[in-house]
Design a protein around this motif. Structure first.
Motif, mmCIF file in Angstrom:
data_model
loop_
_atom_site.group_PDB
_atom_site.id
_atom_site.type_symbol
_atom_site.label_atom_id
_atom_site.label_comp_id
_atom_site.label_asym_id
_atom_site.label_seq_id
_atom_site.Cartn_x
_atom_site.Cartn_y
_atom_site.Cartn_z
ATOM 1 N N ASP A 23 2.368 -13.217 -0.388
ATOM 2 C CA ASP A 23 1.992 -14.318 -1.281
ATOM 3 C C ASP A 23 1.513 -13.769 -2.625
ATOM 4 O O ASP A 23 0.518 -14.210 -3.180
ATOM 5 C CB ASP A 23 0.923 -15.206 -0.630
ATOM 6 C CG ASP A 23 0.777 -16.543 -1.339
ATOM 7 O OD1 ASP A 23 1.763 -17.021 -1.941
ATOM 8 O OD2 ASP A 23 -0.336 -17.112 -1.321
ATOM 9 N N ALA A 24 2.258 -12.775 -3.137
ATOM 10 C CA ALA A 24 1.903 -12.140 -4.405
ATOM 11 C C ALA A 24 2.096 -13.104 -5.568
ATOM 12 O O ALA A 24 3.065 -13.851 -5.613
ATOM 13 C CB ALA A 24 2.752 -10.897 -4.617
ATOM 14 N N LYS A 25 1.187 -13.064 -6.496
ATOM 15 C CA LYS A 25 1.293 -13.884 -7.707
ATOM 16 C C LYS A 25 2.101 -13.160 -8.781
ATOM 17 O O LYS A 25 2.720 -13.782 -9.624
ATOM 18 C CB LYS A 25 -0.104 -14.213 -8.260
ATOM 19 C CG LYS A 25 -1.012 -14.878 -7.237
ATOM 20 C CD LYS A 25 -0.501 -16.248 -6.837
ATOM 21 C CE LYS A 25 -1.473 -16.915 -5.906
ATOM 22 N NZ LYS A 25 -0.928 -17.232 -4.609
ATOM 23 N N VAL A 26 2.075 -11.820 -8.760
ATOM 24 C CA VAL A 26 2.771 -11.002 -9.739
ATOM 25 C C VAL A 26 3.473 -9.878 -8.992
ATOM 26 O O VAL A 26 2.937 -9.323 -8.036
ATOM 27 C CB VAL A 26 1.775 -10.395 -10.761
ATOM 28 C CG1 VAL A 26 2.485 -9.473 -11.733
ATOM 29 C CG2 VAL A 26 1.043 -11.485 -11.508
ATOM 30 N N ARG A 27 4.683 -9.540 -9.451
ATOM 31 C CA ARG A 27 5.432 -8.433 -8.857
ATOM 32 C C ARG A 27 6.010 -7.597 -9.987
ATOM 33 O O ARG A 27 6.519 -8.124 -10.960
ATOM 34 C CB ARG A 27 6.560 -8.986 -7.993
ATOM 35 C CG ARG A 27 7.356 -7.925 -7.306
ATOM 36 C CD ARG A 27 8.480 -8.528 -6.501
ATOM 37 N NE ARG A 27 9.725 -8.144 -7.139
ATOM 38 C CZ ARG A 27 10.834 -8.843 -7.090
ATOM 39 N NH1 ARG A 27 10.861 -9.995 -6.481
ATOM 40 N NH2 ARG A 27 11.917 -8.412 -7.672
ATOM 41 N N GLU A 28 5.912 -6.286 -9.866
ATOM 42 C CA GLU A 28 6.465 -5.390 -10.877
ATOM 43 C C GLU A 28 7.332 -4.356 -10.177
ATOM 44 O O GLU A 28 6.886 -3.669 -9.273
ATOM 45 C CB GLU A 28 5.348 -4.697 -11.645
ATOM 46 C CG GLU A 28 5.846 -3.768 -12.718
ATOM 47 C CD GLU A 28 4.714 -3.161 -13.518
ATOM 48 O OE1 GLU A 28 4.965 -2.121 -14.151
ATOM 49 O OE2 GLU A 28 3.602 -3.702 -13.523
ATOM 50 N N ASP A 29 8.588 -4.270 -10.578
ATOM 51 C CA ASP A 29 9.521 -3.298 -10.006
ATOM 52 C C ASP A 29 9.711 -2.156 -10.995
ATOM 53 O O ASP A 29 9.876 -2.392 -12.185
ATOM 54 C CB ASP A 29 10.873 -3.953 -9.730
ATOM 55 C CG ASP A 29 10.795 -4.996 -8.636
ATOM 56 O OD1 ASP A 29 10.262 -6.081 -8.924
ATOM 57 O OD2 ASP A 29 11.250 -4.728 -7.524
ATOM 58 N N VAL A 30 9.706 -0.932 -10.482
ATOM 59 C CA VAL A 30 9.942 0.249 -11.310
ATOM 60 C C VAL A 30 11.060 1.040 -10.644
ATOM 61 O O VAL A 30 10.967 1.395 -9.477
ATOM 62 C CB VAL A 30 8.669 1.126 -11.412
ATOM 63 C CG1 VAL A 30 8.954 2.391 -12.202
ATOM 64 C CG2 VAL A 30 7.532 0.341 -12.028
ATOM 65 N N LYS A 31 12.138 1.294 -11.393
ATOM 66 C CA LYS A 31 13.250 2.068 -10.865
ATOM 67 C C LYS A 31 12.996 3.539 -11.150
ATOM 68 O O LYS A 31 12.765 3.934 -12.290
ATOM 69 C CB LYS A 31 14.557 1.632 -11.525
ATOM 70 C CG LYS A 31 15.754 2.358 -10.979
ATOM 71 C CD LYS A 31 17.033 1.848 -11.594
ATOM 72 C CE LYS A 31 18.219 2.580 -11.003
ATOM 73 N NZ LYS A 31 19.489 2.086 -11.539
ATOM 74 N N VAL A 41 5.119 6.861 -14.903
ATOM 75 C CA VAL A 41 5.171 5.403 -14.904
ATOM 76 C C VAL A 41 4.072 4.901 -15.826
ATOM 77 O O VAL A 41 2.904 5.252 -15.646
ATOM 78 C CB VAL A 41 4.973 4.831 -13.486
ATOM 79 C CG1 VAL A 41 5.003 3.323 -13.501
ATOM 80 C CG2 VAL A 41 6.030 5.384 -12.543
ATOM 81 N N PRO A 42 4.430 4.095 -16.828
ATOM 82 C CA PRO A 42 3.393 3.575 -17.716
ATOM 83 C C PRO A 42 2.416 2.692 -16.937
ATOM 84 O O PRO A 42 2.804 2.038 -15.962
ATOM 85 C CB PRO A 42 4.165 2.766 -18.755
ATOM 86 C CG PRO A 42 5.495 2.510 -18.148
ATOM 87 C CD PRO A 42 5.748 3.593 -17.148
ATOM 88 N N GLU A 43 1.177 2.702 -17.367
ATOM 89 C CA GLU A 43 0.157 1.891 -16.715
ATOM 90 C C GLU A 43 0.505 0.417 -16.873
ATOM 91 O O GLU A 43 0.869 -0.042 -17.952
ATOM 92 C CB GLU A 43 -1.206 2.167 -17.337
ATOM 93 C CG GLU A 43 -2.343 1.496 -16.588
ATOM 94 C CD GLU A 43 -3.703 1.906 -17.123
ATOM 95 O OE1 GLU A 43 -4.594 1.059 -17.123
ATOM 96 O OE2 GLU A 43 -3.853 3.062 -17.525
ATOM 97 N N ALA A 44 0.416 -0.318 -15.783
ATOM 98 C CA ALA A 44 0.737 -1.743 -15.813
ATOM 99 C C ALA A 44 -0.306 -2.518 -16.627
ATOM 100 O O ALA A 44 -1.492 -2.212 -16.559
ATOM 101 C CB ALA A 44 0.786 -2.300 -14.395
ATOM 102 N N GLN A 45 0.157 -3.453 -17.382
ATOM 103 C CA GLN A 45 -0.719 -4.295 -18.171
ATOM 104 C C GLN A 45 -0.911 -5.622 -17.413
ATOM 105 O O GLN A 45 -0.165 -6.556 -17.601
ATOM 106 C CB GLN A 45 -0.098 -4.559 -19.546
ATOM 107 C CG GLN A 45 0.180 -3.305 -20.351
ATOM 108 C CD GLN A 45 -1.094 -2.549 -20.673
ATOM 109 O OE1 GLN A 45 -2.101 -3.128 -21.068
ATOM 110 N NE2 GLN A 45 -1.057 -1.245 -20.507
ATOM 111 N N VAL A 46 -1.898 -5.626 -16.535
ATOM 112 C CA VAL A 46 -2.119 -6.771 -15.667
ATOM 113 C C VAL A 46 -3.538 -7.310 -15.891
ATOM 114 O O VAL A 46 -4.499 -6.560 -15.838
ATOM 115 C CB VAL A 46 -1.947 -6.392 -14.176
ATOM 116 C CG1 VAL A 46 -2.218 -7.572 -13.285
ATOM 117 C CG2 VAL A 46 -0.558 -5.829 -13.936
#
Length: 50
Positions: A23-31, A41-46
């Protein structure tokens, strides 16, 4: 069980399945490409709301 290895599995589909299950509100995929040296990997801006 979702897997992300091999020729038959789409990692984006697995990521979506896991996000929905949690039940995630935000999802970030990194290839990440194999054999490309250190992983950067750049720091996520959340923003986290309380």
């Amino acid at each position: 069980m979702a897997q992300t290895c091999g020729d038959r599995i789409d990692p984006a589909t697995a990521s979506q399945y896991i996000a929905e299950g949690l039940d995630a509100k935000v999802r970030e995929d990194v290839k990440l490409e194999r054999g490309m040296g250190p992983i950067r990997v750049p720091e996520a801006q959340v923003a986290i709301s309380k």
